[in-house]
Design a protein around this motif. Structure first.
Motif, PDB file in Angstrom:
ATOM      1  N   ASP A 161      22.483 -27.247 -85.982  1.00  0.00           N
ATOM      2  CA  ASP A 161      22.421 -25.790 -85.853  1.00  0.00           C
ATOM      3  C   ASP A 161      21.587 -25.358 -84.643  1.00  0.00           C
ATOM      4  N   LEU A 162      21.894 -25.924 -83.480  1.00  0.00           N
ATOM      5  CA  LEU A 162      21.182 -25.565 -82.257  1.00  0.00           C
ATOM      6  C   LEU A 162      21.555 -24.148 -81.826  1.00  0.00           C
ATOM      7  N   ARG A 163      20.548 -23.324 -81.548  1.00  0.00           N
ATOM      8  CA  ARG A 163      20.767 -21.937 -81.141  1.00  0.00           C
ATOM      9  C   ARG A 163      19.956 -21.627 -79.887  1.00  0.00           C
ATOM     10  N   VAL A 164      20.468 -20.704 -79.079  1.00  0.00           N
ATOM     11  CA  VAL A 164      19.715 -20.159 -77.961  1.00  0.00           C
ATOM     12  C   VAL A 164      19.005 -18.907 -78.455  1.00  0.00           C
ATOM     13  N   VAL A 165      17.680 -18.925 -78.440  1.00  0.00           N
ATOM     14  CA  VAL A 165      16.901 -17.788 -78.928  1.00  0.00           C
ATOM     15  C   VAL A 165      16.753 -16.729 -77.846  1.00  0.00           C
ATOM     16  N   ALA A 166      16.388 -17.155 -76.632  1.00  0.00           N
ATOM     17  CA  ALA A 166      16.163 -16.222 -75.529  1.00  0.00           C
ATOM     18  C   ALA A 166      16.532 -16.906 -74.221  1.00  0.00           C
ATOM     19  N   ARG A 167      16.946 -16.099 -73.218  1.00  0.00           N
ATOM     20  CA  ARG A 167      17.406 -16.637 -71.945  1.00  0.00           C
ATOM     21  C   ARG A 167      16.596 -16.051 -70.778  1.00  0.00           C
ATOM     22  N   GLY A 168      16.869 -16.571 -69.581  1.00  0.00           N
ATOM     23  CA  GLY A 168      16.230 -16.025 -68.389  1.00  0.00           C
ATOM     24  C   GLY A 168      14.764 -16.391 -68.252  1.00  0.00           C
ATOM     25  N   LEU A 169      14.353 -17.517 -68.845  1.00  0.00           N
ATOM     26  CA  LEU A 169      12.972 -18.002 -68.782  1.00  0.00           C
ATOM     27  C   LEU A 169      12.972 -19.269 -67.939  1.00  0.00           C
ATOM     28  N   ARG A 170      12.539 -19.154 -66.683  1.00  0.00           N
ATOM     29  CA  ARG A 170      12.704 -20.239 -65.722  1.00  0.00           C
ATOM     30  C   ARG A 170      12.175 -21.569 -66.241  1.00  0.00           C
ATOM     31  N   ASN A 171      10.969 -21.576 -66.727  1.00  0.00           N
ATOM     32  CA  ASN A 171      10.397 -22.805 -67.281  1.00  0.00           C
ATOM     33  C   ASN A 171       9.394 -22.447 -68.364  1.00  0.00           C
ATOM     34  N   PRO A 172       9.867 -22.231 -69.593  1.00  0.00           N
ATOM     35  CA  PRO A 172       8.977 -21.828 -70.698  1.00  0.00           C
ATOM     36  C   PRO A 172       8.186 -23.021 -71.218  1.00  0.00           C
ATOM     37  N   PHE A 173       7.123 -23.371 -70.482  1.00  0.00           N
ATOM     38  CA  PHE A 173       6.425 -24.633 -70.731  1.00  0.00           C
ATOM     39  C   PHE A 173       5.635 -24.625 -72.032  1.00  0.00           C
ATOM     40  N   GLY A 174       4.904 -23.558 -72.298  1.00  0.00           N
ATOM     41  CA  GLY A 174       4.071 -23.519 -73.494  1.00  0.00           C
ATOM     42  C   GLY A 174       4.639 -22.587 -74.545  1.00  0.00           C
ATOM     43  N   LEU A 175       4.628 -23.000 -75.796  1.00  0.00           N
ATOM     44  CA  LEU A 175       5.088 -22.179 -76.913  1.00  0.00           C
ATOM     45  C   LEU A 175       4.014 -22.162 -77.995  1.00  0.00           C
ATOM     46  N   ALA A 176       3.847 -21.013 -78.645  1.00  0.00           N
ATOM     47  CA  ALA A 176       2.899 -20.920 -79.761  1.00  0.00           C
ATOM     48  C   ALA A 176       3.273 -19.747 -80.650  1.00  0.00           C
ATOM     49  N   PHE A 177       3.253 -19.974 -81.944  1.00  0.00           N
ATOM     50  CA  PHE A 177       3.447 -18.898 -82.919  1.00  0.00           C
ATOM     51  C   PHE A 177       2.093 -18.307 -83.273  1.00  0.00           C
ATOM     52  N   GLY A 211      17.615 -13.059 -78.777  1.00  0.00           N
ATOM     53  CA  GLY A 211      18.674 -12.471 -77.981  1.00  0.00           C
ATOM     54  C   GLY A 211      18.229 -11.842 -76.684  1.00  0.00           C
ATOM     55  N   ALA A 212      16.941 -11.879 -76.359  1.00  0.00           N
ATOM     56  CA  ALA A 212      16.443 -11.199 -75.163  1.00  0.00           C
ATOM     57  C   ALA A 212      16.745 -11.998 -73.898  1.00  0.00           C
ATOM     58  N   PHE A 213      16.880 -11.267 -72.771  1.00  0.00           N
ATOM     59  CA  PHE A 213      17.035 -11.866 -71.448  1.00  0.00           C
ATOM     60  C   PHE A 213      15.835 -11.453 -70.614  1.00  0.00           C
ATOM     61  N   TYR A 214      15.145 -12.439 -69.998  1.00  0.00           N
ATOM     62  CA  TYR A 214      13.867 -12.184 -69.333  1.00  0.00           C
ATOM     63  C   TYR A 214      13.948 -12.164 -67.807  1.00  0.00           C
ATOM     64  N   GLY A 215      15.151 -12.163 -67.245  1.00  0.00           N
ATOM     65  CA  GLY A 215      15.298 -11.834 -65.837  1.00  0.00           C
ATOM     66  C   GLY A 215      15.603 -12.939 -64.862  1.00  0.00           C
ATOM     67  N   TRP A 216      15.143 -14.174 -65.129  1.00  0.00           N
ATOM     68  CA  TRP A 216      15.413 -15.248 -64.172  1.00  0.00           C
ATOM     69  C   TRP A 216      16.909 -15.544 -64.156  1.00  0.00           C
ATOM     70  N   PRO A 217      17.530 -15.768 -62.965  1.00  0.00           N
ATOM     71  CA  PRO A 217      16.923 -15.863 -61.633  1.00  0.00           C
ATOM     72  C   PRO A 217      16.935 -14.561 -60.833  1.00  0.00           C
ATOM     73  N   ARG A 218      17.307 -13.444 -61.459  1.00  0.00           N
ATOM     74  CA  ARG A 218      17.510 -12.215 -60.685  1.00  0.00           C
ATOM     75  C   ARG A 218      16.215 -11.467 -60.399  1.00  0.00           C
ATOM     76  N   CYS A 219      15.193 -11.627 -61.240  1.00  0.00           N
ATOM     77  CA  CYS A 219      13.938 -10.892 -61.006  1.00  0.00           C
ATOM     78  C   CYS A 219      12.779 -11.729 -61.531  1.00  0.00           C
ATOM     79  N   TRP A 220      11.569 -11.324 -61.158  1.00  0.00           N
ATOM     80  CA  TRP A 220      10.379 -12.097 -61.516  1.00  0.00           C
ATOM     81  C   TRP A 220       9.180 -11.162 -61.571  1.00  0.00           C
ATOM     82  N   PRO A 221       8.080 -11.581 -62.208  1.00  0.00           N
ATOM     83  CA  PRO A 221       6.903 -10.712 -62.314  1.00  0.00           C
ATOM     84  C   PRO A 221       6.166 -10.593 -61.002  1.00  0.00           C
ATOM     85  N   SER A 222       5.461  -9.484 -60.823  1.00  0.00           N
ATOM     86  CA  SER A 222       4.639  -9.293 -59.634  1.00  0.00           C
ATOM     87  C   SER A 222       3.232  -9.814 -59.911  1.00  0.00           C
ATOM     88  N   TYR A 223       2.337  -9.691 -58.903  1.00  0.00           N
ATOM     89  CA  TYR A 223       0.954 -10.133 -59.086  1.00  0.00           C
ATOM     90  C   TYR A 223       0.162  -9.058 -59.801  1.00  0.00           C
TER      91      TYR A 223
END
Length: 268
Positions: A205-221, A256-268
């Protein structure tokens, strides 16, 4: 190139509290204090792994008021993630291909699993240890003080410039896995790249939870709320000399959220 300085594990704690691991190790959902400490440990180990350049000033570790930093263990080689086991030992993945066990004051960790493909994450569910590797997710069972019965529960995942990152157990009993992009910036062919994935402990039952995350290295609940947070490594090859790349980010992962990569990225 070789690195003459040994990697160390750092303990981050509130002033006045001991460094000993919790007596009652959680089975499915970690305690808030342990979660916070492990998150800090991983970040600090990564930050301190590389020695300063010759003549460079010593970098100080900055922590919130009321916290102290001390060396928990040393002798680790490229540590990437860690988790307390049900046997109250601290298990650490090393990107050289090992899972090791260490303890407070140790200078020589004990190897308990070898031959993994760049392991970057690990999580316990009861007596089973899940280890995130390049392109797959492996499972071990704890028998006495040994990890046995290795099997691959998920294989064939896309990897390239990045790979599969941290793995955590959700309050729903499912596994959540960061899956990095195969490139710095591109249109991915595989929908499982640059995502947070979710699956049952048996690999189904593999699912895609969220997309557009270039490298989501750390996860924590977050304990109590069930919110899933991800630390995301931003794009590399853009910016200026003063600001060579986008800021890293921490996001709340929403279904279901899309976080923008590769079209946009956060600023400083």
């Amino acid at each position: 190139t070789s690195d003459p300085s040994p990697a160390v594990g750092l303990s981050v704690r509130r002033a006045g509290r001991g460094d000993a691991p919790p007596r009652d190790v959680p089975r499915r959902e970690p305690r808030e204090s342990v979660t916070a400490r492990l998150a800090c440990l991983v970040a600090l180990i990564a930050a301190l792994r590389l020695p300063p350049a010759a003549g460079a000033p010593t970098v100080k570790v900055l922590v919130p008021g009321g916290f102290q930093v001390s060396t928990f263990a040393s002798g680790l080689e490229h540590p990437t993630a860690m988790a307390w086991g049900p046997d109250q030992r601290l298990y650490v993945t090393e990107d050289t291909g090992n899972v090791v066990v260490t303890r407070s004051g140790s200078r020589k960790p004990v190897v308990v699993a070898r031959g993994l493909r760049t392991p970057l994450g690990l999580a316990w569910l009861d007596d089973d240890l899940y280890v995130s590797e390049r392109g797959r997710l492996s499972q071990y069972s704890l028998q006495g003080s040994s990890l046995v019965s290795r099997r691959t529960v998920l294989r064939g995942l896309p990897f390239g410039r990045h790979q599969q990152d941290n793995v955590v157990v959700g309050p729903d009993g499912r596994l959540y896995l960061g899956s990095g992009s195969t490139c710095d910036v591109c249109r991915e062919r595989d929908r499982r790249s640059a995502t947070v994935l979710s699956l049952r402990p048996d690999g189904s039952d593999l699912r895609v939870v969220a997309r557009g995350l270039r490298n989501p290295f750390g996860l924590a609940f977050q304990p109590g709320t069930g919110r899933l947070y991800a630390s995301v490594n931003g794009q590399d090859e853009i910016g200026t000399e003063a600001h060579p790349e986008p800021a890293e980010s921490v996001v709340v992962v929403r279904q279901g959220a899309f976080y923008g990569w590769p079209r946009c990225w956060p600023s400083y």
